[in-house]
Design a protein around this motif. Structure first.
Motif, short mmCIF file in Angstrom:
data_model
loop_
_atom_site.label_atom_id
_atom_site.label_comp_id
_atom_site.label_asym_id
_atom_site.label_seq_id
_atom_site.Cartn_x
_atom_site.Cartn_y
_atom_site.Cartn_z
N THR A 169 0.80 -1.23 0.00
CA THR A 169 0.00 0.00 0.00
C THR A 169 0.84 1.28 0.00
N PRO A 170 1.87 1.41 0.85
CA PRO A 170 2.64 2.66 0.81
C PRO A 170 3.35 2.88 -0.53
N ASP A 171 3.74 1.81 -1.21
CA ASP A 171 4.34 1.92 -2.53
C ASP A 171 3.32 2.47 -3.52
N ALA A 172 2.09 1.95 -3.45
CA ALA A 172 1.03 2.44 -4.34
C ALA A 172 0.71 3.91 -4.06
N VAL A 173 0.68 4.28 -2.77
CA VAL A 173 0.38 5.67 -2.43
C VAL A 173 1.48 6.61 -2.94
N LEU A 174 2.76 6.22 -2.77
CA LEU A 174 3.84 7.07 -3.27
C LEU A 174 3.75 7.23 -4.78
N THR A 175 3.40 6.16 -5.48
CA THR A 175 3.21 6.27 -6.93
C THR A 175 2.08 7.24 -7.24
N GLY A 176 0.99 7.17 -6.46
CA GLY A 176 -0.11 8.11 -6.65
C GLY A 176 0.33 9.54 -6.40
N VAL A 177 1.15 9.75 -5.37
CA VAL A 177 1.67 11.09 -5.08
C VAL A 177 2.53 11.59 -6.24
N GLU A 178 3.34 10.70 -6.80
CA GLU A 178 4.18 11.07 -7.95
C GLU A 178 3.32 11.46 -9.15
N VAL A 179 2.27 10.69 -9.42
CA VAL A 179 1.39 11.02 -10.55
C VAL A 179 0.70 12.35 -10.32
N LEU A 180 0.25 12.60 -9.10
CA LEU A 180 -0.41 13.87 -8.79
C LEU A 180 0.55 15.04 -9.00
N ALA A 181 1.80 14.88 -8.55
CA ALA A 181 2.79 15.94 -8.73
C ALA A 181 3.07 16.20 -10.20
N ASP A 182 3.19 15.12 -10.98
CA ASP A 182 3.43 15.28 -12.42
C ASP A 182 2.23 15.93 -13.11
N THR A 183 1.04 15.61 -12.63
CA THR A 183 -0.18 16.13 -13.25
C THR A 183 -0.38 17.62 -12.95
N LEU A 184 -0.15 18.00 -11.70
CA LEU A 184 -0.38 19.39 -11.29
C LEU A 184 0.84 20.27 -11.50
N GLY A 234 4.88 21.08 -9.89
CA GLY A 234 5.30 21.70 -8.63
C GLY A 234 5.44 20.71 -7.49
N ASP A 235 5.93 21.20 -6.37
CA ASP A 235 6.18 20.39 -5.18
C ASP A 235 4.89 20.14 -4.42
N LEU A 236 4.82 18.98 -3.78
CA LEU A 236 3.67 18.70 -2.92
C LEU A 236 4.07 17.76 -1.80
N ALA A 237 3.24 17.69 -0.77
CA ALA A 237 3.48 16.81 0.38
C ALA A 237 2.17 16.18 0.81
N ASP A 293 13.54 20.60 1.81
CA ASP A 293 13.07 21.97 1.66
C ASP A 293 11.64 21.96 1.11
N LEU A 294 10.67 22.20 1.98
CA LEU A 294 9.26 22.16 1.60
C LEU A 294 8.67 23.54 1.34
N ARG A 295 9.52 24.55 1.21
CA ARG A 295 9.01 25.91 1.04
C ARG A 295 8.19 26.08 -0.23
N ASP A 296 8.51 25.33 -1.28
CA ASP A 296 7.80 25.49 -2.54
C ASP A 296 6.63 24.52 -2.69
N VAL A 297 6.29 23.80 -1.63
CA VAL A 297 5.13 22.90 -1.68
C VAL A 297 3.87 23.71 -1.96
N ARG A 298 3.18 23.34 -3.01
CA ARG A 298 1.97 24.06 -3.41
C ARG A 298 0.70 23.39 -2.90
N LEU A 299 0.80 22.10 -2.57
CA LEU A 299 -0.38 21.35 -2.16
C LEU A 299 0.00 20.44 -1.00
N LEU A 300 -0.71 20.54 0.12
CA LEU A 300 -0.55 19.64 1.25
C LEU A 300 -1.81 18.80 1.34
N VAL A 301 -1.64 17.49 1.19
CA VAL A 301 -2.78 16.57 1.20
C VAL A 301 -2.79 15.83 2.53
#
Length: 445
Positions: A226-241, A243-246, A367-375
């Motif tokens: 599950t954590p592997d799948a979630v990280l992949t989802g986070v990567e796809v979301l970052a690529d789609t939107l 910018g940086d995200l957390a 460095d999370l200063r440029d994070v645009r989206l916190l989920v």
């Protein structure tokens, strides 16, 4: 509609979602208790049946991830504690593993005993850059071979001796998989090959070995931890939107933090990490959780000066109740307020550790200063009213005393529909649909 079922078999609950691949939206969702005590397929089938009820669909593909039975337990054996062992640990976390043991240097008898005591599902054997030191990893591989080691090994060290050492382990009966070196050169961290190998070993050896189901169907259905799948989802979301995200995922036993950062001059500059920078990273805080680890949240909050001793005393009894009964449900407003307080503290401490580098082992932190989206994710946030769940994330973004540089302009959203895991599961075969799903449910909130 072209539909797919995505399901996460968790330690406590199994969540199922039905995705319209053409539109990139959910058309059904449900959850059922995970039936670890009998056969996890019972809970999985119940969740999927509830999610597909009334849709009139049959024979749709299933995409399943699992963290039931403790998920994936990984041990790392490296050459030097601050370089290859640290690089291996970071790669293991990115592969969705719970890193239960890290050792560096030449394995001795006591080290082998400690390794066995950690009960890993997989051993990640690393050490030496390509063309560099080969003595330590050769010694460690030989030691495992002579010890009649039977836990699967992923070799991801010095490429010059990969064929010889994987051959040695295989001849000794050790299940071994070769991968590219996680640290081919000092300062260059290459996680992709090892992450894929760990995933393959998890699916081939670990899922069946945990005896979560009596037949082979469950093992055939599961595609990732599950954590592997979630990280992949986070990567796809970052690529789609862009910018940086957390992401901060507050669970019953752990609080996981994921971040995707844009590589900058630190990747090649004089301040680069010798163990390499992992720009897409995950950390696990095993002492921070809503139920099993609730007392750890109180202790950590006191250490971080988020609670006074008096406040901690007031919260300790409630945390102990939750730890004693992991199925505890907050039934009234007062108990729900306590849950939100514990969640706020867990998320705040976890983000502090992640950003400072305490959890990632990065000298300069993240460095999370440029994070645009916190989920925000986790049942405590998904099931809370919007204002209440938003308050948890707002507290994290206002943590000015935390010793880390806060995001300068971040928007906070909650993964109410639990689509991060679904997006990660769909990414390999339906990347466009995964991106649309994540953008629709998270990018437009």
């Amino acid at each position: 509609m072209t539909l797919a079922v995505c399901a996460d078999v968790g330690s406590t609950y199994t969540k199922a979602a039905v995705v319209d691949l053409a539109a990139g939206v959910l058309v059904g969702a449900a959850a059922a208790p995970t039936t670890v005590g009998s056969d996890v397929l019972h809970g999985l089938d119940a969740a999927v049946a509830a999610a597909t009820a009334g849709l009139g669909v049959r024979d749709v593909p299933w995409y399943v991830c699992s963290s039931a039975g403790g998920g994936l337990r990984l041990a790392v054996l490296g050459y030097e504690a601050l370089v290859t062992a640290q690089a291996g640990r970071r790669v293991g976390l990115s592969a969705g593993a719970h890193v239960v043991h890290v050792a560096a240097g030449r394995l001795g008898a006591a080290d082998l005993t400690a390794l066995r005591a950690a009960r890993p599902d997989v051993v990640l054997l690393v050490g030496g850059t390509d063309g560099g030191d080969a003595d330590t990893i050769t010694h460690n591989a030989t030691r495992l071979a002579r010890a009649r080691w039977r836990v699967p090994v992923v070799y991801a060290g010095n490429a010059d001796v990969r064929a010889a050492l994987t051959g040695l382990l295989d001849a000794a009966g050790v299940p071994v998989t070769g991968a590219d070196n996680v640290l081919p050169r000092i300062g260059v961290l290459a996680p992709a090959s090892a992450r894929a190998a760990i995933r393959a070993v998890f699916l081939r050896h670990v899922i069946g070995g945990k005896r979560l189901s009596k037949g082979t169907r469950f093992a055939r259905l599961v595609r990732a931890a599950t954590p592997d799948a979630v990280l992949t989802g986070v990567e796809v979301l970052a690529d789609t939107l862009g910018g940086d995200l957390a992401v901060v995922d507050v669970g019953g036993a752990t609080t996981d933090v994921y971040s995707v950062l844009t590589p900058d001059e630190r990747a090649t500059g004089p301040g680069r990490e010798v163990a390499g920078s992992l720009w897409r990273a995950r950390t696990v805080e095993g002492d921070l959780g809503m139920r099993w680890s609730a007392p750890g949240v109180v202790r950590a909050a006191v250490e971080e000066r988020l609670l006074t001793a008096g406040e901690a005393d007031d919260l300790t009894a409630a945390a102990d109740r939750r730890a004693a009964d992991p199925a505890f449900l907050a039934g009234d407003d007062a108990e729900r307020a306590v849950d939100r307080r514990i969640a706020t503290l867990a998320a705040t401490v976890a983000l502090r550790r992640h950003a400072r580098g305490a959890a990632t082992g990065e000298r300069a932190g993240r460095d999370l200063r440029d994070v645009r989206l916190l989920v925000g994710s986790g049942g405590v946030l998904r099931h809370a009213p919007r204002p209440a769940s938003g308050q948890v994330l707002a507290a994290v973004l206002a943590d000015h005393a935390g010793g880390w540089a806060l995001p300068r302009a971040a928007r906070a959203v909650v993964d109410v529909d639990y689509v991060l895991a679904a997006g990660g599961l769909l990414a390999d075969e339906h990347r466009t649909a995964a991106g649309a799903l994540l953008r629709h449910h998270l990018g437009t909130q």
